[in-house]
Design an enzyme around this catalytic site. Structure first.
Site, PDB file in Angstrom:
ATOM      1  CB  SER A   1     -19.559 -36.056  -4.316  1.00  0.00           C
ATOM      2  OG  SER A   1     -20.751 -36.678  -4.747  1.00  0.00           O
TER       3      SER A   1
ATOM      4  CB  THR B   1     -16.990 -31.490  -2.306  1.00  0.00           C
ATOM      5  OG1 THR B   1     -17.632 -32.615  -2.009  1.00  0.00           O
ATOM      6  CG2 THR B   1     -17.364 -31.004  -3.902  1.00  0.00           C
ATOM      7  CE1 TYR B   2     -17.236 -38.301  -3.091  1.00  0.00           C
ATOM      8  CE2 TYR B   2     -17.041 -36.998  -1.030  1.00  0.00           C
ATOM      9  CZ  TYR B   2     -17.771 -37.995  -1.980  1.00  0.00           C
ATOM     10  OH  TYR B   2     -18.781 -38.980  -1.392  1.00  0.00           O
TER      11      TYR B   2
ATOM     12  N   GLY C   1     -25.243 -33.131  -1.222  1.00  0.00           N
ATOM     13  CA  GLY C   1     -25.169 -33.099   0.058  1.00  0.00           C
ATOM     14  C   GLY C   1     -25.099 -31.732   0.556  1.00  0.00           C
ATOM     15  N   GLY C   2     -24.188 -31.486   1.685  1.00  0.00           N
ATOM     16  CA  GLY C   2     -24.073 -30.037   2.265  1.00  0.00           C
ATOM     17  C   GLY C   2     -23.681 -29.208   1.004  1.00  0.00           C
ATOM     18  CB  ALA C   3     -21.565 -29.341  -1.986  1.00  0.00           C
TER      19      ALA C   3
END
Length: 145
Positions: free
Chosen positions: A26, A58-59, A74-76
């Protein structure tokens, strides 16, 4: 005529305040900013990092109100670092015929490096006989002074 995806909300040139790789996915955003453009928690967004060219989806998660927080998680978080400038935008699925008949409106919030609003636009598609007309209206009364 079918469906068409049109941009309905955009946060333009927001500045990353934090990047949290240990959070599960997110992007966390100040809910005041979300409300201004009509983004909802859990809504999918596309993000362009103007500082390095990364582009990802993402969200949205709401952060603390009035914090001016922009925090990829996270990955972002691996694609951004504090100080990077982002464009965050979301689309909605519209009936093409309805857009040609009734038009469409998108809200765009432009910020400075402190994530303070510097411009607010209503981008509109206005129906006309042979299609639509695009209008980009700056709404100075919507900008906090």
């Amino acid at each position: 005529m079918g469906s068409i995806r049109l941009m309905h909300a955009k946060l333009h040139r927001v500045c990353v305040t934090e990047a949290n790789v240990n959070y599960v996915g997110s992007i966390t955003i100040d809910p005041v900013m979300l409300e201004r453009v009509g983004l909802l928690p859990l809504e999918e967004v596309d993000i362009i990092n103007l500082s390095n060219g990364n582009r990802f989806s993402t969200y949205v998660l709401p952060g603390q109100a009035h914090s001016k927080e922009i925090c990829p998680n996270g990955g972002a978080a691996l694609l951004c670092q504090p100080g990077d400038r982002l464009i965050i935008f979301a689309y909605e699925l519209c009936d093409r015929r309805e857009v040609l008949q009734k038009g469409h409106q998108a809200k765009v919030l432009v910020t400075n490096e402190s994530n303070e609003t510097v411009d607010f636009y209503l981008q509109e598609l206005i129906p006309k006989e042979d299609g639509v007309k695009f209008i980009n209206n700056i709404c100075s009364e919507a900008i906090p002074h």
